[in-house]
Design a protein around this motif. Structure first.
Motif: not given
Length: 200
Positions: A81-103
């Protein structure tokens, strides 16, 4: 930085366009105050949306909606409800893993936004609607004052070029903010294996 108020930020914006006077309250009867009040919150939201400000960054595990996801996605989540801009979804594998797709899209009745993803129990990093000027960084205050200046320049001065000029400066401040944000914090890097560290 020292606490700053919305009135001070608006006065900075007014000074950027050479306004003759300053304001003491957004509720006073002056034309400058009325125009500043009209544009302040909208300019704040624009500035929050335009950059991933650390002081306005949140993370939240998203809640599933009852409405089924469309065929090309696995999960439909509620948009915070307080979101201005969705940036990214955290990949549970780690920071070096591929970005998680979302829309992002609207729910079927158009009453709210939602987030679609294939990741279960998705955790979203997003810019939230930070209202407290005490939390604003100096770069954000600078950027916001120029965004306000750009939005009110023509109404206050009648000069359309001032709007363009202050918007260009706004863009420069955002680029400067990117460098400043990169210097705050240290990225996590994988540690060497025990046998490698033992050699030193």
């Amino acid at each position: 930085m020292a606490a700053i108020s919305s009135v001070q930020i608006c006065n900075m914006g007014l000074s950027h366009i050479g306004a003759k006077g300053s304001i003491e309250s957004l509720d006073e009867a002056s034309r400058e105050a009325q125009i500043s009040k009209l544009w302040f919150d909208y300019s704040r939201l624009q500035t929050l949306e335009d950059f991933n400000w650390p002081f306005a960054r949140k993370r939240q595990t998203l809640g599933l909606l009852d409405e089924a996801a469309p065929a090309e996605w696995s999960y439909r989540y509620a948009y915070p409800s307080d979101c201005v801009k969705a940036r990214w979804i955290v990949n549970p594998v780690g920071k070096e893993a591929d970005a998680i797709a979302f829309t992002v899209e609207a729910v079927s009745d158009g009453s709210a936004r939602c987030i679609l993803s294939d990741l279960e129990s998705a955790e979203l990093i997003y810019t939230f609607d930070q209202l407290d000027p005490v939390m604003f960084s100096s770069k954000f205050v600078d950027a916001l004052s120029y965004r306000i200046a750009s939005n009110i320049a023509f109404q206050v001065t009648g000069d359309p070029e001032l709007s363009k000029q202050t918007f260009q400066i706004y863009g420069n401040v955002l680029r400067s903010a990117a460098g400043s944000a990169a210097q705050e914090g240290v990225d996590q890097t994988p540690r060497d294996s025990e046998w490698i560290r033992a050699r030193w």
